[in-house]
Design a protein around this motif. Sequence first.
Motif, PDB file in Angstrom:
ATOM      1  N   ARG A 253     -55.934-105.745-122.789  1.00 46.44           N
ATOM      2  CA  ARG A 253     -54.893-106.575-123.388  1.00 46.44           C
ATOM      3  C   ARG A 253     -55.289-108.032-123.165  1.00 46.44           C
ATOM      4  N   PRO A 254     -54.722-108.966-123.939  1.00 49.41           N
ATOM      5  CA  PRO A 254     -55.104-110.377-123.792  1.00 49.41           C
ATOM      6  C   PRO A 254     -54.733-110.957-122.431  1.00 49.41           C
ATOM      7  N   ASN A 255     -53.540-110.617-121.927  1.00 55.45           N
ATOM      8  CA  ASN A 255     -53.059-111.154-120.662  1.00 55.45           C
ATOM      9  C   ASN A 255     -52.406-110.044-119.835  1.00 55.45           C
ATOM     10  N   PRO A 256     -52.283-110.224-118.525  1.00 51.87           N
ATOM     11  CA  PRO A 256     -51.505-109.282-117.717  1.00 51.87           C
ATOM     12  C   PRO A 256     -50.054-109.273-118.192  1.00 51.87           C
ATOM     13  N   PRO A 257     -49.291-108.228-117.897  1.00 51.48           N
ATOM     14  CA  PRO A 257     -47.958-108.070-118.486  1.00 51.48           C
ATOM     15  C   PRO A 257     -46.875-108.982-117.921  1.00 51.48           C
ATOM     16  N   LEU A 258     -46.904-109.326-116.639  1.00 52.29           N
ATOM     17  CA  LEU A 258     -45.813-110.091-116.042  1.00 52.29           C
ATOM     18  C   LEU A 258     -46.058-111.593-116.180  1.00 52.29           C
ATOM     19  N   THR A 259     -45.017-112.312-116.551  1.00 50.28           N
ATOM     20  CA  THR A 259     -45.080-113.764-116.570  1.00 50.28           C
ATOM     21  C   THR A 259     -45.004-114.288-115.142  1.00 50.28           C
ATOM     22  N   LEU A 260     -45.227-115.571-114.973  1.00 47.40           N
ATOM     23  CA  LEU A 260     -45.115-116.161-113.642  1.00 47.40           C
ATOM     24  C   LEU A 260     -43.703-116.011-113.090  1.00 47.40           C
ATOM     25  N   ASP A 261     -42.703-116.168-113.955  1.00 45.65           N
ATOM     26  CA  ASP A 261     -41.322-115.993-113.504  1.00 45.65           C
ATOM     27  C   ASP A 261     -41.065-114.561-113.049  1.00 45.65           C
ATOM     28  N   GLN A 262     -41.662-113.606-113.739  1.00 48.68           N
ATOM     29  CA  GLN A 262     -41.490-112.204-113.351  1.00 48.68           C
ATOM     30  C   GLN A 262     -42.221-111.899-112.046  1.00 48.68           C
ATOM     31  N   LEU A 263     -43.405-112.469-111.868  1.00 49.28           N
ATOM     32  CA  LEU A 263     -44.117-112.300-110.603  1.00 49.28           C
ATOM     33  C   LEU A 263     -43.283-112.852-109.449  1.00 49.28           C
ATOM     34  N   LYS A 264     -42.707-114.024-109.658  1.00 52.16           N
ATOM     35  CA  LYS A 264     -41.859-114.631-108.637  1.00 52.16           C
ATOM     36  C   LYS A 264     -40.663-113.737-108.324  1.00 52.16           C
ATOM     37  N   ALA A 265     -40.042-113.187-109.367  1.00 52.05           N
ATOM     38  CA  ALA A 265     -38.860-112.351-109.158  1.00 52.05           C
ATOM     39  C   ALA A 265     -39.177-111.128-108.308  1.00 52.05           C
ATOM     40  N   VAL A 266     -40.357-110.559-108.494  1.00 49.07           N
ATOM     41  CA  VAL A 266     -40.719-109.366-107.730  1.00 49.07           C
ATOM     42  C   VAL A 266     -40.930-109.699-106.254  1.00 49.07           C
ATOM     43  N   VAL A 267     -41.726-110.724-105.967  1.00 53.18           N
ATOM     44  CA  VAL A 267     -42.053-110.997-104.566  1.00 53.18           C
ATOM     45  C   VAL A 267     -40.883-111.593-103.790  1.00 53.18           C
ATOM     46  N   THR A 268     -39.927-112.209-104.495  1.00 55.66           N
ATOM     47  CA  THR A 268     -38.775-112.802-103.806  1.00 55.66           C
ATOM     48  C   THR A 268     -37.568-111.873-103.784  1.00 55.66           C
ATOM     49  N   ASP A 269     -37.685-110.693-104.383  1.00 55.13           N
ATOM     50  CA  ASP A 269     -36.543-109.792-104.446  1.00 55.13           C
ATOM     51  C   ASP A 269     -36.164-109.293-103.049  1.00 55.13           C
ATOM     52  N   LYS A 270     -34.865-109.229-102.793  1.00 58.73           N
ATOM     53  CA  LYS A 270     -34.364-108.812-101.482  1.00 58.73           C
ATOM     54  C   LYS A 270     -34.635-107.336-101.191  1.00 58.73           C
ATOM     55  N   SER A 271     -35.041-106.597-102.202  1.00 55.12           N
ATOM     56  CA  SER A 271     -35.356-105.190-101.977  1.00 55.12           C
ATOM     57  C   SER A 271     -36.458-105.004-100.944  1.00 55.12           C
ATOM     58  N   TRP A 272     -37.298-106.013-100.761  1.00 59.03           N
ATOM     59  CA  TRP A 272     -38.393-105.899 -99.811  1.00 59.03           C
ATOM     60  C   TRP A 272     -37.948-106.111 -98.370  1.00 59.03           C
ATOM     61  N   ASP A 273     -36.713-106.553 -98.165  1.00 60.99           N
ATOM     62  CA  ASP A 273     -36.249-106.815 -96.806  1.00 60.99           C
ATOM     63  C   ASP A 273     -36.371-105.588 -95.910  1.00 60.99           C
ATOM     64  N   ARG A 274     -36.059-104.434 -96.457  1.00 60.68           N
ATOM     65  CA  ARG A 274     -36.115-103.198 -95.673  1.00 60.68           C
ATOM     66  C   ARG A 274     -37.545-102.909 -95.224  1.00 60.68           C
ATOM     67  N   THR A 275     -38.505-103.108 -96.121  1.00 65.31           N
ATOM     68  CA  THR A 275     -39.903-102.894 -95.770  1.00 65.31           C
ATOM     69  C   THR A 275     -40.353-103.891 -94.709  1.00 65.31           C
ATOM     70  N   VAL A 276     -39.984-105.161 -94.906  1.00 67.31           N
ATOM     71  CA  VAL A 276     -40.374-106.197 -93.944  1.00 67.31           C
ATOM     72  C   VAL A 276     -39.807-105.887 -92.560  1.00 67.31           C
ATOM     73  N   ALA A 277     -38.544-105.445 -92.501  1.00 65.38           N
ATOM     74  CA  ALA A 277     -37.922-105.129 -91.217  1.00 65.38           C
ATOM     75  C   ALA A 277     -38.639-103.990 -90.514  1.00 65.38           C
ATOM     76  N   ALA A 278     -39.196-103.068 -91.282  1.00 63.63           N
ATOM     77  CA  ALA A 278     -39.859-101.902 -90.697  1.00 63.63           C
ATOM     78  C   ALA A 278     -41.284-102.198 -90.236  1.00 63.63           C
ATOM     79  N   LEU A 279     -41.865-103.269 -90.741  1.00 57.62           N
ATOM     80  CA  LEU A 279     -43.248-103.577 -90.412  1.00 57.62           C
ATOM     81  C   LEU A 279     -43.399-104.077 -88.976  1.00 57.62           C
ATOM     82  N   GLN A 280     -44.495-103.695 -88.354  1.00 60.92           N
ATOM     83  CA  GLN A 280     -44.889-104.276 -87.084  1.00 60.92           C
ATOM     84  C   GLN A 280     -45.631-105.580 -87.363  1.00 60.92           C
ATOM     85  N   TYR A 281     -45.517-106.537 -86.448  1.00 60.87           N
ATOM     86  CA  TYR A 281     -46.303-107.746 -86.608  1.00 60.87           C
ATOM     87  C   TYR A 281     -47.784-107.401 -86.490  1.00 60.87           C
ATOM     88  N   ASP A 282     -48.602-108.043 -87.324  1.00 59.15           N
ATOM     89  CA  ASP A 282     -50.031-107.802 -87.249  1.00 59.15           C
ATOM     90  C   ASP A 282     -50.675-108.787 -86.280  1.00 59.15           C
TER      91      ASP A 282
END
Length: 421
Positions: A253-282
């Motif tokens: 395809r000419p470009n990847p599917p997600l726009t910059l705004d969509q990329l931002k929405a994914v990484v800033t979504d609060k849904s990741w809070d649960r994963t972050v809380a479960a992670l051990q510090y590296d």
Amino acid sequence: MSGQDEFEDDLLHAMTRTGEGFRPDQAPLAAGGLARGRRRWRRRSAAAVVSGAAALALVGTGAVYLSGGAGDSRTGTALTAAASGSGAAAASGTAGAASPTASPTASPSASQAVISGDEVLATLRSLLPKGQVTEGKGRGTDDPELRGAFAGADLVLDDGQGKSRVQIGIQKHRKGQSQPRTCPADLKVNRIDSCAVTKLPDGSELVLNQGHEYSDNRADTKEWFAALTGPDGREIMLSEWNSPQEKGAPDSRPNPPLTLDQLKAVVTDKSWDRTVAALQYDGVDNAAQASGMTLEDRQAALGKLLPAGVTVTGITGNEIFADVRLAQGAVTGSLVLRLQKVEPGDKSTEQLFEGSTALPDGSRLKLYGAGSTDAKRPPTADVLRGDGLRVMVAQGSTGKPVLTLDQLKAIASSPLWKAGK
């Protein structure tokens, strides 16, 4: 040599290769700090998610960014129970069609939760545009190879405009261990079409980048990514390509599917809070292992221990490691100083000091380098004292050798080094 010995050997060499830096994939990347960091992070993430080379995600000091940034109305939908069955069963389906089933809510024990690879994959799928998902793989905090310090997912998304590889990686750093991100001064050299670093209201740092997989024009495959670093130590990096593979496949395809705004929405979504809380510090918990001696304290002690005519011209480092620059007349050199509190009975440390020499005060000594049983390593004196303080002094790689192995031993075994301050 045990695995722990090999790790220590690698770590020592890494510390003494001051100034050498990392070898990037291509020479043009030397001009782009962001590109180098992004590639190192992506290689580490890809290894952990796809190939199982989890050590790459764990051994390094690593860097990762995350933050519960501005989520959208989908907050929580990705926390639905991970797709039942195997990761292979979850690999096909429609992205963006999250089930309306009740999602778990955060609880006081959220930091003790276990996140499966299926759940990480399901979270990512729920935040992507609608489309057909194939080749889905996820790795969670229950993966024994990752020891709870990495979570990620990798899939191919077809939104009707062509297939695209999409990959996310999540880690969590202690305070001061995240690497600040900057855009290269010369975007053209790195084949980057756009790059921006912004601060979000919650203190997170967001990088949005539109570039190419290769900076040397060998192929036109594009890679766009968002990297989020949060005040809580989280680091999330989401990458997408206009190809079903990041390398070695024709562009679909000419470009990847997600726009910059969509990329931002994914990484800033609060849904990741649960994963972050479960992670051990590296990485290493420097604060827990710090002796209490500041860099200034360590420099002052060295000033009393160095032979006549040798002076300290500079010192940099953290709570445990210090890179010390030395001078002896017109000759310059360096050494690496490690000062670390060790928990009683720590098995890995005990292994390192197997076969050590007992000193009169009860400390244990290991010597490496010329004149020792291990001549392959730089000249090093490593001492473990009865109070749990470990003092390692090694010849650095910058300049010329200034100290002999006996002088390194005298420095490492000195009572001037303090623990528990």
